[in-house]
Each structure stands twice: as C-alpha cells, then as structure tokens.
Design a protein around this motif. Structure first.
Motif, PDB file in Angstrom:
ATOM      1  N   PHE A  22      26.450  21.562  26.952  1.00 59.06           N
ATOM      2  CA  PHE A  22      25.605  20.401  27.230  1.00 59.06           C
ATOM      3  C   PHE A  22      25.123  20.369  28.668  1.00 59.06           C
ATOM      4  CE2 PHE A  22      25.200  18.282  23.345  1.00 59.06           C
ATOM      5  CZ  PHE A  22      26.336  18.559  22.598  1.00 59.06           C
ATOM      6  N   SER A  23      25.886  21.013  29.563  1.00 60.29           N
ATOM      7  CA  SER A  23      25.368  21.148  30.924  1.00 60.29           C
ATOM      8  C   SER A  23      24.125  22.008  30.932  1.00 60.29           C
ATOM      9  CB  SER A  23      26.411  21.785  31.841  1.00 60.29           C
ATOM     10  OG  SER A  23      27.543  20.996  31.927  1.00 60.29           O
ATOM     11  N   ALA A  24      24.104  23.032  30.060  1.00 56.24           N
ATOM     12  CA  ALA A  24      22.919  23.882  29.991  1.00 56.24           C
ATOM     13  C   ALA A  24      21.713  23.057  29.582  1.00 56.24           C
ATOM     14  CB  ALA A  24      23.134  25.031  29.008  1.00 56.24           C
ATOM     15  N   ILE A  25      21.883  22.236  28.544  1.00 56.07           N
ATOM     16  CA  ILE A  25      20.766  21.411  28.077  1.00 56.07           C
ATOM     17  C   ILE A  25      20.350  20.425  29.166  1.00 56.07           C
ATOM     18  CG2 ILE A  25      20.021  19.764  26.336  1.00 56.07           C
ATOM     19  CD1 ILE A  25      21.900  20.980  24.407  1.00 56.07           C
ATOM     20  N   PHE A  27      20.703  20.735  32.353  1.00 55.27           N
ATOM     21  CA  PHE A  27      20.060  21.411  33.469  1.00 55.27           C
ATOM     22  C   PHE A  27      18.625  21.770  33.131  1.00 55.27           C
ATOM     23  CE2 PHE A  27      19.768  23.536  37.363  1.00 55.27           C
ATOM     24  CZ  PHE A  27      19.035  24.679  37.166  1.00 55.27           C
ATOM     25  N   ILE A  57      20.580  11.586  26.343  1.00 55.49           N
ATOM     26  CA  ILE A  57      21.164  12.035  25.091  1.00 55.49           C
ATOM     27  C   ILE A  57      22.211  13.125  25.286  1.00 55.49           C
ATOM     28  CG2 ILE A  57      20.641  12.934  22.821  1.00 55.49           C
ATOM     29  CD1 ILE A  57      17.948  11.555  23.095  1.00 55.49           C
ATOM     30  N   PRO A  58      21.904  14.224  25.970  1.00 50.56           N
ATOM     31  CA  PRO A  58      22.973  15.220  26.124  1.00 50.56           C
ATOM     32  C   PRO A  58      24.187  14.662  26.859  1.00 50.56           C
ATOM     33  CG  PRO A  58      21.017  15.882  27.351  1.00 50.56           C
ATOM     34  CD  PRO A  58      20.628  14.715  26.536  1.00 50.56           C
ATOM     35  N   ILE A  61      26.279  12.373  24.510  1.00 46.62           N
ATOM     36  CA  ILE A  61      27.001  13.144  23.492  1.00 46.62           C
ATOM     37  C   ILE A  61      28.211  13.827  24.111  1.00 46.62           C
ATOM     38  CG2 ILE A  61      26.889  15.050  21.868  1.00 46.62           C
ATOM     39  CD1 ILE A  61      24.103  14.479  21.331  1.00 46.62           C
ATOM     40  N   LYS A  65      32.188  13.370  23.228  1.00 41.71           N
ATOM     41  CA  LYS A  65      33.014  14.422  22.673  1.00 41.71           C
ATOM     42  C   LYS A  65      34.168  14.819  23.595  1.00 41.71           C
ATOM     43  CE  LYS A  65      31.320  17.669  20.089  1.00 41.71           C
ATOM     44  NZ  LYS A  65      31.539  17.158  18.752  1.00 41.71           N
ATOM     45  N   LEU A 191      19.959   6.662  18.760  1.00 41.58           N
ATOM     46  CA  LEU A 191      19.992   7.927  18.029  1.00 41.58           C
ATOM     47  C   LEU A 191      21.378   8.213  17.464  1.00 41.58           C
ATOM     48  CD1 LEU A 191      17.692  10.286  20.075  1.00 41.58           C
ATOM     49  CD2 LEU A 191      17.319   9.338  17.834  1.00 41.58           C
ATOM     50  N   LYS A 194      21.596   6.380  14.340  1.00 43.04           N
ATOM     51  CA  LYS A 194      20.678   6.821  13.320  1.00 43.04           C
ATOM     52  C   LYS A 194      21.026   8.178  12.770  1.00 43.04           C
ATOM     53  CE  LYS A 194      15.676   7.162  12.746  1.00 43.04           C
ATOM     54  NZ  LYS A 194      14.420   7.290  13.478  1.00 43.04           N
ATOM     55  N   HIS A 195      21.465   9.086  13.649  1.00 45.31           N
ATOM     56  CA  HIS A 195      21.667  10.456  13.190  1.00 45.31           C
ATOM     57  C   HIS A 195      23.077  10.961  13.393  1.00 45.31           C
ATOM     58  CE1 HIS A 195      17.380  11.161  12.658  1.00 45.31           C
ATOM     59  NE2 HIS A 195      17.172  10.604  13.809  1.00 45.31           N
ATOM     60  N   PHE A 196      23.527  10.880  14.706  1.00 41.15           N
ATOM     61  CA  PHE A 196      24.692  11.686  15.055  1.00 41.15           C
ATOM     62  C   PHE A 196      25.965  11.212  14.389  1.00 41.15           C
ATOM     63  CE2 PHE A 196      22.025  14.036  17.477  1.00 41.15           C
ATOM     64  CZ  PHE A 196      21.478  13.409  18.581  1.00 41.15           C
TER      65      PHE A 196
ATOM     66  N   THR B 135      27.238  28.025  30.198  1.00 36.66           N
ATOM     67  CA  THR B 135      25.923  27.460  30.509  1.00 36.66           C
ATOM     68  C   THR B 135      24.898  28.569  30.666  1.00 36.66           C
ATOM     69  OG1 THR B 135      27.014  25.679  31.706  1.00 36.66           O
ATOM     70  CG2 THR B 135      24.685  25.962  32.071  1.00 36.66           C
ATOM     71  N   ILE B 136      25.260  29.582  31.455  1.00 32.30           N
ATOM     72  CA  ILE B 136      24.295  30.645  31.709  1.00 32.30           C
ATOM     73  C   ILE B 136      23.968  31.385  30.428  1.00 32.30           C
ATOM     74  CG2 ILE B 136      23.903  32.754  32.991  1.00 32.30           C
ATOM     75  CD1 ILE B 136      25.612  31.658  35.181  1.00 32.30           C
ATOM     76  N   TYR B 138      23.976  30.208  27.518  1.00 30.87           N
ATOM     77  CA  TYR B 138      23.327  29.368  26.520  1.00 30.87           C
ATOM     78  C   TYR B 138      21.845  29.196  26.761  1.00 30.87           C
ATOM     79  CZ  TYR B 138      23.029  25.757  22.958  1.00 30.87           C
ATOM     80  OH  TYR B 138      22.703  25.049  21.855  1.00 30.87           O
ATOM     81  N   PHE B 139      21.367  29.520  27.975  1.00 32.53           N
ATOM     82  CA  PHE B 139      19.952  29.309  28.250  1.00 32.53           C
ATOM     83  C   PHE B 139      19.034  30.056  27.278  1.00 32.53           C
ATOM     84  CE2 PHE B 139      20.384  26.448  31.416  1.00 32.53           C
ATOM     85  CZ  PHE B 139      20.941  26.875  32.597  1.00 32.53           C
ATOM     86  N   ILE B 142      18.987  28.328  23.983  1.00 38.25           N
ATOM     87  CA  ILE B 142      18.150  27.129  23.917  1.00 38.25           C
ATOM     88  C   ILE B 142      16.721  27.505  23.592  1.00 38.25           C
ATOM     89  CG2 ILE B 142      17.209  25.194  25.200  1.00 38.25           C
ATOM     90  CD1 ILE B 142      19.607  24.991  26.787  1.00 38.25           C
ATOM     91  N   GLU B 165      11.617  13.026  18.822  1.00 33.14           N
ATOM     92  CA  GLU B 165      12.889  12.854  18.130  1.00 33.14           C
ATOM     93  C   GLU B 165      13.208  14.089  17.307  1.00 33.14           C
ATOM     94  OE1 GLU B 165      12.888   9.256  15.935  1.00 33.14           O
ATOM     95  OE2 GLU B 165      14.784   9.718  14.941  1.00 33.14           O
ATOM     96  N   VAL B 169      16.950  15.844  18.152  1.00 33.45           N
ATOM     97  CA  VAL B 169      18.117  15.680  17.289  1.00 33.45           C
ATOM     98  C   VAL B 169      18.624  17.008  16.741  1.00 33.45           C
ATOM     99  CG1 VAL B 169      18.968  14.584  15.224  1.00 33.45           C
ATOM    100  CG2 VAL B 169      17.502  13.329  16.753  1.00 33.45           C
ATOM    101  N   MET B 172      20.433  18.914  19.494  1.00 34.18           N
ATOM    102  CA  MET B 172      21.787  18.421  19.816  1.00 34.18           C
ATOM    103  C   MET B 172      22.779  18.838  18.762  1.00 34.18           C
ATOM    104  SD  MET B 172      21.610  16.919  22.623  1.00 34.18           S
ATOM    105  CE  MET B 172      20.123  17.435  23.424  1.00 34.18           C
ATOM    106  N   ILE B 173      22.362  18.697  17.490  1.00 36.01           N
ATOM    107  CA  ILE B 173      23.304  19.017  16.419  1.00 36.01           C
ATOM    108  C   ILE B 173      23.627  20.509  16.420  1.00 36.01           C
ATOM    109  CG2 ILE B 173      23.649  18.981  13.943  1.00 36.01           C
ATOM    110  CD1 ILE B 173      22.238  16.435  13.775  1.00 36.01           C
ATOM    111  N   ALA B 175      23.517  22.407  18.996  1.00 33.69           N
ATOM    112  CA  ALA B 175      24.356  22.659  20.176  1.00 33.69           C
ATOM    113  C   ALA B 175      25.805  22.346  19.862  1.00 33.69           C
ATOM    114  CB  ALA B 175      23.867  21.809  21.354  1.00 33.69           C
TER     115      ALA B 175
END
Lengths: 202, 228
Positions: A22-25, A27, A57-58, A61, A65, A191, A194-196, B135-136, B138-139, B142, B165, B169, B172-173, B175
């Motif tokens: 989530f740090s990746a997202i 960033f 959002i990230p 989440i 978690k 969200l 609604k979703h998660f 993190t690195i 995962y780029f 993404i 949206e 969504v 995230m899921i 991820a």
C-alpha cells in the motif's frame, strides 16, 4: 520449548508486506500529483491538500488491515526515502514528515487502532507531512527566491511565487490537507461500506 | 530490462550506488554552478558506459543537452505562457537527471537481492527492508494492473465519474489479494524466522567502487568551495 509468539503489537512478515504494497500505491498517487504541481505555483501550494484527498483510500485500507505500531511510520519512511532517491528532498520536509508520522502513530496508539475516527485523525496528521514541500518558500523566502532565480527561472514565475507567499496562503497551505484528508477519509469510508467490507478485505 | 548478470561486467557494489545517489543528491541541490552540473553528468555518463549501459548514457546526455538548450536559448524568447508553465518543470527535471541516471543504472545492473543484501549489511532492520523491497517490486505490478483494468473498463463502456471508482476499487482489492498471497509465500519461506539469513552473495568493495566514491567526494568538496 517452543514459544508461541503471542506478541500482537509488533509488525510481522504479513504486515510488513501489506505496508509495502500500500505504500507503493500511496507513493504512486503522491508522486503523480507532486509532478503535476510543478506546472503552477498555485497547484504547488494546494498540493498537500490534493494528495490528502486522493490518497485516503490506500491509507485507510492499510490502517484497517495493519493495526500495529509503526505501520504509518514505515509508510512515511518509504515515501520519504523514495522521494529522496528521486531528488526531491529537503531538511524541512524531513522534519515535517517525522513530526507528522510521529503524531499519527501516537493518535493510533491512543485510539487502540480501532475506530474510524482515530484512523481519520491519524490520516489528517500524516497528510500534513507533505506541507514540507512548499514550506521552504515561506521559511527562507529571500534565499529560496534568490536561488531559483540564479538557477535560471524566469522572472515572471519568481514574481508569482513571491506574490503567493502571503500569510493567508500559509494558512491555506495547512488547512488544505486537513480538509482534503477529512474528505478523503470519508470517501474511503463510503467505499468501505459499499465494496470492501462485502468483499471481506477489511 | 536487467542486463544478463555476467562475470565480465564491471560491477559496482550496491552500497557504492546508494552512496553515489546520496552524494549526487547533495551536489545537485546545494549549488547552482552550471559547470559542476555538467561535469557531474559527464562523470555519471562515464560510469554508465563503463558498466556497459551505452544507450542510457547517450539518452540522458541528449535529454540534458536538450533541456539546457530549452532553458538558455528557447525560453527567453518564447511567450510568457509557455515559459511560465514549463520553465519550472524543465529546470527541476534537469536537476534530477543525475539521480535518474544512477537510478537507471541501478535498475539495469543490480539485481534486487544484491540491493537487499547490501541494506542488510548496513544493519537496516528487517522492518524497513521488507516493505521497501516490496514497494519497489510492486511498481511494475501496479502498471500492469492499471492496464488490465483499463481494458476491462473499455469493454464495458463506463464513463464519467464512475470511472474513478471503477479504477480504484479493483486496484485495492487486487492489491490486498496480492498481499495475502505474497505473505503466504514469504512466511512459507521463513520470513518470520528471527535468525539472520545466510546468503550466497558476497559483496566486496573493489577498485571501481573506491574510484567512484573518491570522485564523488571530490564533487562534494567542490560544492562546498563554490557555495562559500
């Protein structure tokens, strides 16, 4: 004898991996906005606010978690490190980041890592960390303007920058992330419902 | 993207690369002398060429030259709107080119596990190394996910605000699912073992590392002289 590890406060492998992803997202979103804020000084001042709006959002989440010490701090650390690697680092931003992450961690600790409100507050403080980016303009006004003129910035840009750095804008600099974070957090909450939560990932 | 990691490549220790990055950051942002900037770029280009990264070396030198021309020849004579908007970006980009050059080199010649091993040698706690490397790593993932989602959205003809949206969504899921699978795999491989890892890699500083670091130190000294 085998000790079953009942330590529930320290981050373990699974938590570290979640934080990393989530740090990746976080960033990526942060970086895209940061780069776009180079287009205009106005956007630059509002940048922490825009970032807070979109990264809710990230962050939410991840905090849902990983309910342990150090999650937020690690996220800030990684973001800071990656910014350092891409050359966008100053001492000011280091200080604001440390203060922001520290405050966020303390809030989470007090709120026992449960509850939407405490996570939201933590996010507000975390987002304030990004204000360290435009902050040097207010803090070291003369020196900063002199430096960028020397490095070849056009006078018009420097003038705009000078006219922006009023005390009102300083207030805006700090208010924007607070407002943005609250809205971003609320969007995340919507969200979630609604979703998660239905998908079972929170 | 990784050049085949062969033995006859002149290798830079990952620690040298990180130190160079730090040095370059300091030099690039605490002075404004054009000469130091140009000599820094030349030095990095030489390092890149020695590590057989010919194309990146050429590419970055060309980009740097282009930005110089933009700044000193084109912008002064172009209308307010263009120079106002792009001057800042081009200046900033020019400033970070040294960092990007080193980053490019790292990506091309250093496998991630060498990097992690170097960080471990520096006694960085696992609590930082693991998230950082994830993190690195995962780029690129993404990017892949976003392109998949983009295709799926095109298929369904979604438009407008709903699009945002529909991007976020699934991202995230997926991820979260990736995190679950990754941690299951990692725990199976003993990531939670408190005992220190052994490694087949052996990192040693060699002559090219010392040369690079000495030159880097020289740049820092020059920076201080110039700014005093």
């Amino acid at each position: 004898m085998l000790e079953i590890n009942t330590d529930k406060k320290v981050m373990k492998g699974k938590d570290l991996i979640t934080v990393g992803i989530f740090s990746a997202i976080y960033f990526v979103i942060n970086f895209v906005i940061m780069v776009s804020s180079g287009l205009s000084p106005y956007i630059w001042v509002l940048m922490p606010g825009i970032v807070a709006l979109l990264t809710g959002i990230p962050f939410m989440i991840m905090t849902a978690k990983v309910q342990k010490v150090g999650a937020v701090f690690t996220m800030g650390l990684i973001t800071g490190f990656l910014y350092f690697v891409t050359g966008q680092f100053t001492i000011v931003i280091l200080i604001t980041f440390v203060i922001a992450c520290g405050a966020a961690e303390i809030i989470r600790y007090i709120g026992r890592y449960q509850g939407f409100i405490s996570n939201l507050l933590a996010f507000v403080f975390f987002s304030l960390g990004m204000t360290g980016s435009p902050l040097p303009i207010w803090l070291f006004k003369e020196k900063f303007l002199a430096q960028i003129t020397e490095q070849g910035m056009p006078q018009s840009y420097v003038d705009i920058l000078e006219s922006i750095t009023t005390n009102n804008m300083l207030v805006a600099l700090f208010v924007a992330p607070i407002v943005g974070a609250i809205i971003g957090g609320i969007i995340a909450k919507v969200l979630f419902k609604k979703h998660f939560e239905r998908a079972g990932i929170v | 993207m990784l050049i085949a990691y062969s033995e006859d490549l002149i290798k830079l220790d990952p620690r040298t690369e990180i130190l160079l990055l730090v040095i370059v950051n300091i030099v690039a942002f605490t002075q404004s002398s054009l000469y130091i900037e140009i000599s820094l770029i030349l030095f990095l280009a030489i390092v890149l060429v020695t590590c057989k990264c010919y194309k990146p070396a050429c590419k970055w030198c060309c980009i740097f030259g282009l930005l110089l021309i933009l700044q000193y020849i084109i912008f002064p004579i172009s209308p307010q709107i263009i120079s106002g908007t792009f001057a800042f970006l081009s200046l900033y980009f020019r400033k970070i080119i040294p960092c990007l050059m080193i980053g490019n080199m790292i990506l091309k010649i250093t496998p991630v596990r060498h990097f992690i091993f170097a960080l471990q040698r520096w006694h960085l706690p696992q609590a930082i190394i693991i998230p950082l490397s994830i993190t690195i790593r995962y780029f690129p993932a993404i990017r892949e996910e976003v392109s998949h989602i983009k295709d799926a959205i095109k298929l369904r003809n979604i438009s407008g605000v709903e699009k945002i949206e529909c991007y976020l969504v699934p991202l995230m899921i997926s991820a979260t699912n990736t995190a679950e699978e990754l941690s299951a795999a990692a725990v199976t491989r003993g990531i939670e073992n408190p005992v220190a890892n052994t490694s087949i890699i052996d990192l040693k500083f060699s002559i090219q590392d010392y040369i690079c670091l000495t030159v880097g130190l020289g740049f820092i000294i020059m920076t201080f002289i110039v700014s005093i």
